[in-house]
Structure formats: structure tokens, C-alpha cells
Design a protein around this motif. Structure first.
Motif, PDB file in Angstrom:
ATOM      1  N   THR A 225      -0.465   5.174   0.733  1.00  0.00           N
ATOM      2  CA  THR A 225       0.175   5.835   1.869  1.00  0.00           C
ATOM      3  C   THR A 225       0.794   7.161   1.447  1.00  0.00           C
ATOM      4  O   THR A 225       0.705   8.159   2.174  1.00  0.00           O
ATOM      5  CB  THR A 225       1.245   4.920   2.494  1.00  0.00           C
TER       6      THR A 225
ATOM      7  N   SER B 196       3.760  -4.292   5.649  1.00  0.00           N
ATOM      8  CA  SER B 196       2.394  -4.666   6.000  1.00  0.00           C
ATOM      9  C   SER B 196       2.369  -5.433   7.318  1.00  0.00           C
ATOM     10  O   SER B 196       3.173  -6.346   7.533  1.00  0.00           O
ATOM     11  CB  SER B 196       1.773  -5.533   4.899  1.00  0.00           C
TER      12      SER B 196
ATOM     13  N   THR C 143      -1.208   2.747   9.179  1.00  0.00           N
ATOM     14  CA  THR C 143      -2.414   2.962   8.372  1.00  0.00           C
ATOM     15  C   THR C 143      -3.383   1.804   8.593  1.00  0.00           C
ATOM     16  O   THR C 143      -2.982   0.695   8.934  1.00  0.00           O
ATOM     17  CB  THR C 143      -2.097   3.093   6.874  1.00  0.00           C
ATOM     18  N   TYR C 144      -4.668   2.070   8.372  1.00  0.00           N
ATOM     19  CA  TYR C 144      -5.678   1.076   8.722  1.00  0.00           C
ATOM     20  C   TYR C 144      -6.857   1.068   7.759  1.00  0.00           C
ATOM     21  O   TYR C 144      -7.983   0.777   8.142  1.00  0.00           O
ATOM     22  CB  TYR C 144      -6.174   1.328  10.145  1.00  0.00           C
TER      23      TYR C 144
ATOM     24  N   GLN D 281      -8.208   2.135   3.274  1.00  0.00           N
ATOM     25  CA  GLN D 281      -7.906   2.691   1.956  1.00  0.00           C
ATOM     26  C   GLN D 281      -8.331   4.149   1.803  1.00  0.00           C
ATOM     27  O   GLN D 281      -8.031   4.768   0.794  1.00  0.00           O
ATOM     28  CB  GLN D 281      -8.613   1.856   0.874  1.00  0.00           C
TER      29      GLN D 281
ATOM     30  N   GLY E  35       0.790  -1.231   0.000  1.00  0.00           N
ATOM     31  CA  GLY E  35       0.000   0.000   0.000  1.00  0.00           C
ATOM     32  C   GLY E  35       0.817   1.273   0.000  1.00  0.00           C
ATOM     33  O   GLY E  35       0.398   2.280   0.583  1.00  0.00           O
ATOM     34  N   LYS E  36       1.973   1.252  -0.666  1.00  0.00           N
ATOM     35  CA  LYS E  36       2.828   2.455  -0.696  1.00  0.00           C
ATOM     36  C   LYS E  36       2.143   3.637  -1.362  1.00  0.00           C
ATOM     37  O   LYS E  36       2.181   4.760  -0.858  1.00  0.00           O
ATOM     38  CB  LYS E  36       4.138   2.151  -1.441  1.00  0.00           C
TER      39      LYS E  36
ATOM     40  N   VAL F 212       8.052   0.886   4.039  1.00  0.00           N
ATOM     41  CA  VAL F 212       6.643   0.556   4.269  1.00  0.00           C
ATOM     42  C   VAL F 212       6.491  -0.955   4.331  1.00  0.00           C
ATOM     43  O   VAL F 212       6.883  -1.670   3.401  1.00  0.00           O
ATOM     44  CB  VAL F 212       5.757   1.142   3.152  1.00  0.00           C
TER      45      VAL F 212
ATOM     46  N   ILE G 124      -5.027   6.957   8.467  1.00  0.00           N
ATOM     47  CA  ILE G 124      -3.597   6.998   8.782  1.00  0.00           C
ATOM     48  C   ILE G 124      -3.444   7.752  10.089  1.00  0.00           C
ATOM     49  O   ILE G 124      -4.192   8.701  10.358  1.00  0.00           O
ATOM     50  CB  ILE G 124      -2.778   7.669   7.654  1.00  0.00           C
TER      51      ILE G 124
ATOM     52  N   THR H  66       1.365  -0.722   7.502  1.00  0.00           N
ATOM     53  CA  THR H  66       0.046  -0.612   6.877  1.00  0.00           C
ATOM     54  C   THR H  66      -0.832  -1.806   7.247  1.00  0.00           C
ATOM     55  O   THR H  66      -0.372  -2.788   7.826  1.00  0.00           O
ATOM     56  CB  THR H  66       0.174  -0.556   5.343  1.00  0.00           C
ATOM     57  N   LYS H  67      -2.124  -1.701   6.933  1.00  0.00           N
ATOM     58  CA  LYS H  67      -3.098  -2.794   7.047  1.00  0.00           C
ATOM     59  C   LYS H  67      -3.346  -3.232   8.487  1.00  0.00           C
ATOM     60  O   LYS H  67      -3.547  -4.417   8.765  1.00  0.00           O
ATOM     61  CB  LYS H  67      -2.677  -3.985   6.176  1.00  0.00           C
TER      62      LYS H  67
END
Length: 366
Positions: free
Chosen positions: A186, A286, A338-339, A341, A182-183, A284, A347, A312-313
Motif C-alpha cells: 500500500t 484487511s 485496495t484490491y 497486489q 499489505g502495508k 491499515v 488502489i 485492503t484485500k
């Protein structure tokens, strides 16, 4: 070790398949919800997928032998499942670590098991358990106090590290990491925060020319945020793009997501991106990844100065131990978590207290 993947509509149904084919001595290595069937991605049904294993040397084997061995077919191809092999090695290391650990009091043993279940790296979990045992020798402590003590000790491991993010110290900021973490999303979230909340003049550069979809995605974000974007196919393009944006407050560079477990791709990245003193680089990762995989990726960047990690995620996992293990074992801070989309939402600045609490929360409730 005989290993096979099973799928069914519910967990009881899939367990029936496991017992029928591998017997009652089978061990569940991994389970997860999946979607199957459907047409053009629609109307898919919810199923459960389980990876189970059994030692064929034990006496209680099923009457009907199967031909599925470790070298067998897990996904329609007659090739080893590398990810599964890694999980088995990690499981073996964890078992060996537990086998050699001292005998803990029941409360500490419960916390130790919880830390391991949260995917805190086994040696770190053992170290914390050892410290708890030293601190609490001959003391009468309540369950709540045990959890609080464990939280305190875990936070001490992170005290010297920097968590959260106030502002970037450099004008040019790279986000690097493997495919699928998810770069690009982000990058857009960070840009939106800098633009809307900090009122900075922001620009984008992308070197992710391997995937047209990635460029289109960033172009969409750039259009929505009214931020200029340059695509760099070479180091020369990259340098020209930086020169074009030299009057901007913040230039965010989205890099190609490749297989960074292979050092070759990190070397390829250097051919397109200039990691000089006037840049900051964030790795980054996950939170759905296993700690050994995250650690291997980090080590591939040994020659590139990583400022902090971005995880992320968070919304896709209930196990945060890998994040703490990365910070402690690699002595590096965490900038963001981040959590979802949604841009510019989903974020938040990373918090030492929040990260530890998320790991210990289930233990407190249990």
C-alpha cells in the motif's frame, strides 16, 4: 459445544464427513477453499475446509462419539483455537441481539438478515432495521424501494465522515497496522500515485526491521520508482531520516506489523516513531478480518491520532459490512481501498456510495 475442523475435495464430501462424525444436528461455523499437498508450493490441490459444531446435550448425537472437544486439536496442537472462540462469542452476541429484536415485517427482516450476513455489526444492523420500520409504517413499498431506502439510511450514517483522498496535509505520513494486511504494498501504491500523477518529490522510511523480507520488498519498490529509502532501527535513526528528507514533499513511513491486539507493541512503536503534529497516521486493516478484531486493533491506537482508515484485500472478500461498522462505530473516515497486489494499480480512493452499494448489492439482486 463440540467443534471440529474437516477437509475434503468438495463441499458434498466434506459434509458427509461432518454428518458421519457429528451427526445431522451439526452447525457449520465457517467454510473456505484451501490448497493442500504439492511439492515446494507447487501442484497443490483445491480442497474445502469446514469448521462444524454440535451441542452434545441434544438427543440426536452420532453413535460413534469423538474425543474432539472445544479444547481439542484443531491444527495439530492441543491448544484452544482463539480465533474460533472469538467467532463463537460473536455468533452468540448476534443470536442474543436477534432474539431480543422486535418483530419486523418480512421485507425489513430480509434486509436485516442480509446486513448481518454482510458482517455489519449486529447492533448497527438492528438500528438500521428499526429506522426502516419507523420510516415505512403503513406504507406500501416495492422491493426495489426497500433496498433504496436501506441504502439511503446506511449512507446517512456515513454522511459526516470523510471518504476518499485528494492530498496529504502533512509532510510525514505513517502507515500502521497488523502483520499481513499489505502495508508495504500500500505504501508503494500511494508513493507511485504521488510521484507519477501528482508529481511530488517522495521518499521512504521503514521501521519494519523485524522482517528482512519487508525491507527487501520496499527496497525493490524504491529502486523501481527511483525513490530514496532509509531504514530506521531506533527513534534516533527515524529522526535522522526525517531530517535527511526534510526537503521532500512527501515522506511515507512503513511501520512494523506486529500483534497490535497487545498494547505492548503499540508502546514499542512509539520508541521508534515520533507521532508529532507534523505527521499523519493511517491505520491499515484487511477487509478479510472480522469486525471485532478490527475494532480491537483500532482501540489499541487510542493514544495515537489516526487520520483515516485504509482497507485492503477487497478482492478477497464479498463482505464489506465490517468496513462500514468501523467507520460508523468509531466515527472515522476511510481514505483508500485496495484490491490486489499490482503497483501502482489496484488502489482507489474510498467512496461512501461505493461502500454502501457493495453491501446492499446482493440484497438488490436477491
Amino acid at each position: 459445544m463440540k467443534v471440529k475442523k474437516f477437509q475434503a475435495g468438495t463441499m458434498p464430501e466434506v459434509m458427509k464427513k461432518v454428518k458421519k462424525e457429528l451427526g445431522t444436528d451439526a452447525v457449520i461455523l465457517n467454510s473456505k477453499p484451501i490448497k493442500v499437498g504439492g511439492v515446494l508450493g507447487l501442484f497443490k490441490k483445491s480442497h474445502v475446509e469446514v469448521i462444524a459444531a454440535v451441542d452434545p446435550t441434544i438427543e440426536h448425537v452420532p453413535k460413534k462419539e469423538t474425543k474432539t472437544e472445544m479444547k481439542g486439536d484443531f491444527s495439530g496442537q492441543n491448544a484452544p483455537n482463539d480465533e474460533l472462540l472469538k467467532e463463537l462469542k460473536s455468533l452468540k452476541a448476534m443470536i442474543q441481539t436477534q432474539h431480543h429484536q422486535p418483530s419486523y415485517p418480512a421485507a425489513i427482516e430480509s434486509i436485516h438478515r442480509h446486513l448481518v450476513s454482510q458482517e455489519v455489526e449486529p447492533m448497527l444492523a438492528k438500528e438500521l432495521a428499526d429506522e426502516l420500520q419507523k420510516l415505512t409504517a403503513n406504507r406500501d413499498i416495492s422491493d426495489e424501494q426497500w433496498t433504496n431506502l436501506a441504502e439511503d439510511e446506511l449512507q446517512k450514517k456515513l454522511t459526516h465522515l470523510s471518504f476518499g483522498h485528494e492530498s496529504f496535509k502533512k509532510q510525514y505520513v505513517h502507515l500502521v497496522g497488523p502483520t499481513g494486511v499489505g502495508k508495504t504494498t500500500t505504501v508503494a501504491k500511494i508513493a507511485a500515485d504521488a510521484l507519477l500523477n501528482k508529481h511530488l518529490k517522495v521518499a521512504f522510511i521503514t521501521t519494519d526491521t523485524y522482517r528482512i523480507a519487508a525491507i527487501d520488498q520496499l527496497k525493490t519498490y524504491a529502486k523501481i520508482l527511483d525513490i530514496p529509502l532509509e531504514v530506521a532501527y531506533s527513534l534516533e535513526d527515524y529522526i535522522q531520516a526525517r531530517e535527511k528528507f526534510e526537503d521532500y514533499d512527501l515522506v511515507l513511513i512503513d511501520t512494523a506489523g506486529r500483534n497490535f491486539r497487545d498494547a505492548h507493541y503499540v508502546n514499542e512503536l512509539r520508541k521508534v516513531v515520533d507521532f508529532t503534529e507534523d505527521t499523519e497516521t493511517y491505520l491499515v486493516l484487511s477487509l478479510t478480518s472480522k469486525y471485532p478484531d478490527m475494532s480491537n486493533i483500532y482501540q489499541q491506537f487510542a493514544d495515537i491520532p489516526i487520520k483515516k482508515l485504509i482497507f485492503t484485500k477487497e478482492d478477497e472478500t464479498s463482505r464489506m459490512g465490517g468496513a462500514i461498522s468501523m467507520a460508523v462505530n468509531h466515527n472515522i473516515g476511510v481514505a483508500y481501498v485496495t484490491y490486489g497486489q499490482n503497483v501502482p494499480d489496484d488502489i482507489k480512493p474510498a467512496s461512501r456510495k461505493s461502500l454502501v452499494r457493495s453491501v446492499m448489492e446482493a440484497a438488490a439482486n436477491g
